[in-house]
Write a protein that holds these residues in place. Structure first.
Motif, short mmCIF file in Angstrom:
data_model
loop_
_atom_site.label_atom_id
_atom_site.label_comp_id
_atom_site.label_asym_id
_atom_site.label_seq_id
_atom_site.Cartn_x
_atom_site.Cartn_y
_atom_site.Cartn_z
N GLY A 298 -14.75 23.66 -24.15
CA GLY A 298 -14.16 22.63 -23.29
C GLY A 298 -14.37 21.23 -23.82
N CYS A 299 -14.55 21.07 -25.15
CA CYS A 299 -14.86 19.75 -25.71
C CYS A 299 -13.60 18.88 -25.88
CB CYS A 299 -15.58 19.89 -27.05
SG CYS A 299 -14.53 20.54 -28.38
N PHE A 300 -12.43 19.53 -25.89
CA PHE A 300 -11.15 18.82 -26.08
C PHE A 300 -11.00 18.13 -27.43
CE2 PHE A 300 -10.32 18.38 -21.24
CZ PHE A 300 -9.64 19.58 -21.23
N ASN A 301 -11.88 18.44 -28.39
CA ASN A 301 -11.70 17.84 -29.72
C ASN A 301 -10.33 18.21 -30.30
OD1 ASN A 301 -14.19 16.73 -29.65
ND2 ASN A 301 -15.16 18.15 -31.09
N CYS A 302 -9.82 19.39 -29.97
CA CYS A 302 -8.54 19.84 -30.53
C CYS A 302 -7.37 19.01 -30.02
CB CYS A 302 -8.32 21.32 -30.24
SG CYS A 302 -8.13 21.71 -28.49
N TRP A 303 -7.62 18.23 -28.97
CA TRP A 303 -6.58 17.33 -28.45
C TRP A 303 -6.89 15.88 -28.82
CZ3 TRP A 303 -6.09 19.51 -22.75
CH2 TRP A 303 -5.27 20.67 -22.78
N LEU A 304 -8.18 15.54 -28.77
CA LEU A 304 -8.54 14.11 -28.78
C LEU A 304 -9.18 13.62 -30.08
CD1 LEU A 304 -10.00 13.92 -25.14
CD2 LEU A 304 -7.67 13.44 -25.91
N LYS A 305 -9.63 14.55 -30.96
CA LYS A 305 -10.26 14.10 -32.20
C LYS A 305 -9.52 14.55 -33.44
CE LYS A 305 -14.94 13.00 -30.90
NZ LYS A 305 -16.34 13.44 -30.83
N THR A 306 -9.13 15.82 -33.44
CA THR A 306 -8.38 16.37 -34.58
C THR A 306 -7.14 17.05 -34.01
OG1 THR A 306 -9.71 18.41 -34.42
CG2 THR A 306 -10.41 16.77 -36.05
N PRO A 307 -6.14 16.25 -33.60
CA PRO A 307 -5.04 16.81 -32.80
C PRO A 307 -4.41 18.07 -33.42
CG PRO A 307 -4.87 14.43 -32.87
CD PRO A 307 -5.98 14.81 -33.82
N ASN B 108 -6.96 28.90 -28.23
CA ASN B 108 -5.63 28.62 -28.76
C ASN B 108 -4.98 27.40 -28.12
OD1 ASN B 108 -4.01 29.71 -30.73
ND2 ASN B 108 -2.84 31.00 -29.35
N ILE B 109 -5.70 26.66 -27.26
CA ILE B 109 -5.00 25.60 -26.51
C ILE B 109 -4.57 24.42 -27.39
CG2 ILE B 109 -6.02 26.12 -24.24
CD1 ILE B 109 -7.54 23.33 -24.77
N SER B 110 -5.06 24.42 -28.64
CA SER B 110 -4.62 23.36 -29.56
C SER B 110 -3.12 23.42 -29.82
CB SER B 110 -5.37 23.49 -30.88
OG SER B 110 -5.10 24.76 -31.45
N LEU C 145 -6.44 9.39 -18.99
CA LEU C 145 -7.27 10.53 -19.37
C LEU C 145 -7.14 10.86 -20.85
CD1 LEU C 145 -9.17 12.38 -17.85
CD2 LEU C 145 -7.27 13.93 -17.42
N TRP C 146 -5.92 10.71 -21.39
CA TRP C 146 -5.70 11.19 -22.76
C TRP C 146 -5.49 10.07 -23.78
CZ3 TRP C 146 -7.74 15.52 -22.15
CH2 TRP C 146 -7.42 16.38 -21.10
N ASP C 147 -4.49 9.21 -23.57
CA ASP C 147 -4.19 8.20 -24.59
C ASP C 147 -5.37 7.27 -24.84
OD1 ASP C 147 -1.76 9.30 -24.91
OD2 ASP C 147 -0.60 7.66 -24.00
N ALA C 148 -6.04 6.87 -23.77
CA ALA C 148 -7.16 5.94 -23.93
C ALA C 148 -8.24 6.56 -24.81
CB ALA C 148 -7.73 5.58 -22.56
N ARG C 149 -8.48 7.87 -24.62
CA ARG C 149 -9.53 8.53 -25.41
C ARG C 149 -9.06 8.77 -26.85
NH1 ARG C 149 -10.60 13.08 -21.14
NH2 ARG C 149 -12.43 13.83 -22.28
N MET C 150 -7.78 9.09 -27.03
CA MET C 150 -7.28 9.27 -28.40
C MET C 150 -7.30 7.96 -29.15
SD MET C 150 -4.23 12.10 -28.26
CE MET C 150 -3.47 11.82 -26.68
N VAL D 106 -6.85 8.32 -33.17
CA VAL D 106 -5.89 9.36 -33.53
C VAL D 106 -4.62 9.33 -32.68
CG1 VAL D 106 -7.66 10.94 -34.41
CG2 VAL D 106 -6.96 11.12 -32.01
N LEU D 107 -4.44 8.25 -31.91
CA LEU D 107 -3.29 8.22 -31.01
C LEU D 107 -1.97 8.43 -31.76
CD1 LEU D 107 -2.33 7.95 -28.11
CD2 LEU D 107 -2.37 5.47 -28.36
N ASP D 108 -1.87 7.85 -32.97
CA ASP D 108 -0.63 7.98 -33.73
C ASP D 108 -0.46 9.40 -34.31
OD1 ASP D 108 -2.84 7.51 -35.33
OD2 ASP D 108 -1.66 6.60 -36.94
N ARG D 109 -1.50 10.18 -34.28
CA ARG D 109 -1.40 11.55 -34.80
C ARG D 109 -1.42 12.59 -33.68
NH1 ARG D 109 -5.40 13.58 -37.63
NH2 ARG D 109 -7.05 12.04 -37.42
N SER D 110 -1.25 12.13 -32.45
CA SER D 110 -1.49 13.04 -31.32
C SER D 110 -0.56 14.24 -31.32
CB SER D 110 -1.43 12.28 -30.00
OG SER D 110 -0.13 12.27 -29.46
N PHE D 111 0.64 14.07 -31.89
CA PHE D 111 1.59 15.20 -31.93
C PHE D 111 1.56 15.96 -33.26
CE2 PHE D 111 3.29 13.17 -28.15
CZ PHE D 111 3.69 14.27 -27.38
N ASP D 112 0.49 15.82 -34.02
CA ASP D 112 0.36 16.57 -35.29
C ASP D 112 0.59 18.07 -35.08
OD1 ASP D 112 -0.17 14.40 -36.80
OD2 ASP D 112 -2.19 15.01 -37.43
#
Lengths: 183, 218
Positions: free
Chosen positions: A50-59, A103-105, B197-202, B207-213
């Protein structure tokens, strides 16, 4: 068609789902489908934290380094994914659920409206159809199947896919092959 | 009354599930003689057997978890599987659930709740009910007027459970609001969540510009 079978049977020596899948995969191949099987119990896939790194750190990529990444890669490359598992306490195995959680990435964190509900945005242009092949427990009844089918339908919406079929190992293999062919 | 709360969140002590249940437990303990112990599932992963023994010795158990793809997290399913040997045994605890999800509508949790009810019947535990709540991702950054409402209802449900041994249906319904959202509500809420919740943290992570990688595009 590219078909991916995720075998979520945690047991080496129980039930008949492995044997069933063996026959199914041969039939799918002879029907011309490019079929891959992943036996999850042979891999190392730890639970999602549940760390959400796959969304917020390494999309798009989970930061836990184990075999889940390869499952995600194969999932995205497939056109039809069959989740195969015995029912254990009325639900597919934890082994399979852990692989699905990891797999939620494949989704994007952003929300949007989908048919009157809030769901996640797509990351990829297309997703495979998802289906279930399950082995019943001795106590499995109609109510269990109704509960599961509703959850599977919801899961399919949530990963922006569609639910192909929910079948049990008592169905003839030909029925599954047919269900894949017509999709 | 004795209660064991099993927090099934993979985030353990830092979970939204914990922040909510903190208020329930405080309410539960208002009744003299009540006692509650919290166990974090994530600490037992290598030793689930120990937790099943505590489960079977308990009087009342509440299992809490965040919704993961419309169901329990895989790690919670691991625990439910090791409870199989208790199926049909006598003197099992009464069993309740808390399911919270990040989606703003509570309706997402109803399907997993049906499974939880059936699970309780299958194993032979008296079912206490399920406390369901949407909109629970990022409780720390949500405005206080929202979280205060959730926390106060969790507290009241805890107080009432502590007195009667039951989840108050009226309070559960209040807590579950909004069960669904109108198109208008969605149009207001979604951009806010996506930003806060999301954009601010990205953005903070660069990584905001890479969010749709799409790392797995062939």
């Amino acid at each position: 068609m590219n078909v991916l079978v995720l075998n979520g049977n945690p047991f080496n020596d129980k039930g008949n789902i492995d044997q069933y899948l063996g026959i199914l995969v041969e039939e799918l191949k002879s029907a011309g489908h490019n079929t891959t099987v992943i036996v999850l119990r042979d891999l190392k896939i730890s639970p999602c934290t549940g760390c959400f790194n796959c969304w917020l750190k390494t999309p798009g990529t989970c930061t836990i380094r184990d075999d889940a990444r390869d499952v995600t890669r194969q999932y995205i490359a497939a056109e039809h994914v069959i989740f195969a598992s015995p029912l254990i306490m009325g639900f597919p195995s934890a082994l399979l659920k852990n692989a699905m959680d990891r797999n939620i990435s494949i989704m994007h964190p952003h929300l949007e409206e989908v048919d009157g509900e809030v769901h996640h945005k797509k990351r990829y242009d297309r997703y495979p159809v998802i289906s279930y092949l399950l082995e019943k427990e001795s106590c499995t009844d109609e109510e269990d199947i109704a509960i599961l089918t509703d959850i599977f339908r919801r899961e399919a919406i949530n990963v922006r896919s569609s639910l192909g079929f929910v079948h049990f190992t008592e169905s003839p293999v030909e029925e599954i092959v047919h269900a894949i062919n017509v999709h | 009354m004795r209660l064991m709360f099993i927090n099934g969140s993979p985030r353990g002590t830092k979970s939204n599930t914990d922040r909510l249940m903190e208020h329930f437990i405080r309410g539960f303990l208002e009744t003299e003689g009540n006692a509650c112990r919290t166990e974090y599932l994530v600490k037992y992963r290598q030793n689930l057997q120990t937790l099943t023994e505590k489960f079977s010795a308990a009087e009342n158990v509440i299992i809490g978890f965040p919704l993961y793809i419309d169901a329990m997290p895989g790690s919670v399913k691991e625990f439910l599987e090791v409870l199989a040997p208790f199926e049909g045994k006598i003197n099992l605890p009464a069993l309740g659930f808390v399911i919270q999800c990040g989606f703003p509508e509570t309706s997402h949790t109803r399907f997993a709740a049906r499974y939880c009810e059936k699970f309780s019947r299958r194993i032979g535990c008296r079912f206490l009910g399920a406390i369901l709540k949407g909109g629970c991702e990022g409780l720390d950054i949500q405005p206080n007027f929202l979280t205060d409402k959730y926390f106060s209802l969790f507290n009241m449900i805890g107080v009432s459970f502590g007195k009667t041994g039951k989840f108050d249906e009226e309070l559960l319904t209040k807590l579950a609001r909004p069960e669904h959202l109108s198109a208008q509500n969605m149009a207001q809420i979604i951009p806010y969540i996506n930003q806060a919740l999301w954009d601010a943290r990205m953005e903070k992570n660069g990584v905001l510009d890479r969010s749709f990688d799409r790392p797995f595009t062939s």
